[in-house]
Scaffold this active site. Structure first.
Site, PDB file in Angstrom:
ATOM      1  N   ALA A   1      44.994  36.219  31.528  1.00  0.00           N
ATOM      2  CA  ALA A   1      45.964  35.662  32.487  1.00  0.00           C
ATOM      3  C   ALA A   1      45.953  36.396  33.827  1.00  0.00           C
ATOM      4  CB  ALA A   1      47.365  35.696  31.886  1.00  0.00           C
ATOM      5  N   ALA A   2      44.895  37.155  34.091  1.00  0.00           N
ATOM      6  CA  ALA A   2      44.862  37.952  35.330  1.00  0.00           C
ATOM      7  C   ALA A   2      44.948  37.082  36.579  1.00  0.00           C
ATOM      8  CB  ALA A   2      43.595  38.798  35.357  1.00  0.00           C
ATOM      9  N   GLY A   3      44.098  36.068  36.652  1.00  0.00           N
ATOM     10  CA  GLY A   3      44.100  35.201  37.820  1.00  0.00           C
ATOM     11  C   GLY A   3      45.393  34.423  37.964  1.00  0.00           C
ATOM     12  N   ASP A   4      45.947  33.977  36.844  1.00  0.00           N
ATOM     13  CA  ASP A   4      47.205  33.234  36.885  1.00  0.00           C
ATOM     14  C   ASP A   4      48.360  34.120  37.341  1.00  0.00           C
ATOM     15  OD1 ASP A   4      45.838  31.030  35.905  1.00  0.00           O
ATOM     16  OD2 ASP A   4      46.301  31.493  33.821  1.00  0.00           O
TER      17      ASP A   4
END
Length: 306
Positions: free
Chosen positions: A251-254
C-alpha cells in the site's frame, strides 16, 4: 482540512508470505496468511482520512460478507460511504498478494463489482463531488466512471487527481487526461503512458512536458526508494525518499496518494512540503504488513516528520 472524494476499488486482500516468488510450474510453501481490507481506491481513502482529510468514497461492492467487511472498514475510518452501491449479481472485489522476504509483492486482482461501476452511480454522487476540494481516481474501476466524475469536478472547480494504476494495458482516453489537473504515476506507469523510460532528471522533465502536451499540466512521478519528481507551472524538482527497511510495499503508493491530497493546497503552492509529508507516511507503511492495517495515522506521521 481538505475535503477529498475517492472514486475507486474495494477489495478484500489475502496476503501470502513466501521466501521467493515461484517460477513457472513451481510450488512454494506459504509461511503466513492474512486477510485485510484493501483495493487501491479504498487504501487511498483510508490514507487521506487517517491524515485528517474529510473523506468520502464512490464505489461498488457485492451483496456478500466481503462487501459488508469493506463497508465496515470504511466506516471505521469515518469515511462517508453514502455512494458505495451494492451489486446483486457480481461479488465484491478480491486481491491475492504474494510477499517475498525483501518486501516486494506480486498481486492477482479480481475486479468483481468494482468493474460494474456506472455513469449512473457517479451521477448520483454529484453532491459529494461538488462539495470536495479534490477527487481522486485510479484504474481498478471503469475509465468512463472516472471521466464522468472528473467532468462533474471540473464544472465545480474541484481539483482532479489521476493515479494511473494499475498501468493501463491500452492508451488512456485523451478526454480523461484533458480533465486531469495532476497525474501521479510511478515510474513504470509513467513509461507505459508516455513511452519515456525514467533514467535521470532530463527524462523526468521530458516526461512532464509530454504529459503537458496530453493536457495534464501538473505531474508527480514516484520513483520507489529514490523519491518523487514533481513538475508544475511554478517549477520542478526531485524530493529524495526516506530510507527505511521495507517489509511490505503493498500500500506504499496508495498511502502516498492519500497523504498527499490530505495536505496539498488546491493551487499546489505547498507541493514540496506535501510530497515530503506523503513520503513520511509511505515510509511508515512499508515497514508494516498488510494494506490498510499498515497505513499510519496523522499522529504517527507527525512524529517522524519532526
Amino acid at each position: 482540512m481538505n475535503k477529498v472524494t475517492v472514486l475507486g476499488s474495494l477489495n478484500v486482500d489475502t496476503s501470502f508470505r513466501i521466501k521467493s516468488f515461484p517460477k513457472p510450474g513451481e510450488t512454494v510453501q506459504v509461511s503466513e496468511k492474512s486477510n485485510a481490507a484493501g483495493g487501491k481506491g479504498a487504501n487511498q481513502a483510508v490514507a487521506a482520512a487517517r491524515q485528517g482529510a474529510k473523506t468520502a468514497f464512490i464505489g461498488q461492492i457485492g451483496n456478500d460478507g466481503a462487501g459488508k467487511f469493506m463497508l465496515d472498514s470504511l466506516k471505521a475510518d469515518n469515511i462517508d460511504s453514502t455512494y458505495v452501491s451494492q451489486n446483486e449479481s457480481v461479488g465484491t472485489g478480491t486481491a491475492n498478494i504474494m510477499l517475498d522476504e525483501d518486501g516486494q509483492n506480486c498481486i492477482l486482482v479480481y475486479g468483481g463489482a468494482n468493474q460494474s461501476l456506472t455513469d449512473d452511480d457517479v451521477s448520483k454522487a454529484e453532491p459529494i463531488i461538488k462539495d470536495s476540494d479534490f477527487i481522486v481516481a485510479q484504474f481498478e474501476t471503469p475509465e468512463q466512471a472516472a471521466i464522468s466524475a472528473f467532468q462533474i469536478a471540473k464544472k465545480n472547480n474541484v481539483i482532479t487527481v489521476l493515479n494511473p494504476a494499475p498501468a493501463p494495458a491500452s492508451a488512456i482516453n485523451p478526454e480523461l487526461l484533458k480533465l486531469t489537473d495532476i497525474i501521479v504515476p510511478n515510474e513504470l506507469e509513467s513509461a507505459s503512458i508516455t513511452g519515456i523510460k525514467i533514467t535521470n532528471e532530463n527524462s523526468m522533465i521530458k516526461t512532464a512536458d509530454t504529459f503537458a502536451g496530453m493536457g495534464v499540466p501538473n505531474v508527480i512521478i514516484t520513483i520507489g526508494d529514490k523519491g518523487a519528481f514533481y513538475s508544475t507551472k511554478n517549477g520542478h524538482g526531485l524530493i529524495p525518499a526516506y530510507k527505511v527497511k521495507a517489509v511490505d510495499t503493498t500500500a506504499a503508493g496508495d498511502t502516498f496518494i492519500g497523504a498527499l491530497v490530505s495536505q496539498i493546497s488546491p493551487d499546489f503552492s505547498n507541493i514540496v512540503d506535501a510530497i515530503k509529508f506523503a513520503e513520511h507516511a509511505s515510509s511508515l507503511t512499508v515497514q508494516r504488513l498488510g494494506a490498510q492495517p499498515s497505513i499510519p495515522t496523522l499522529e504517527e506521521v507527525l512524529k517522524v516528520a519532526k
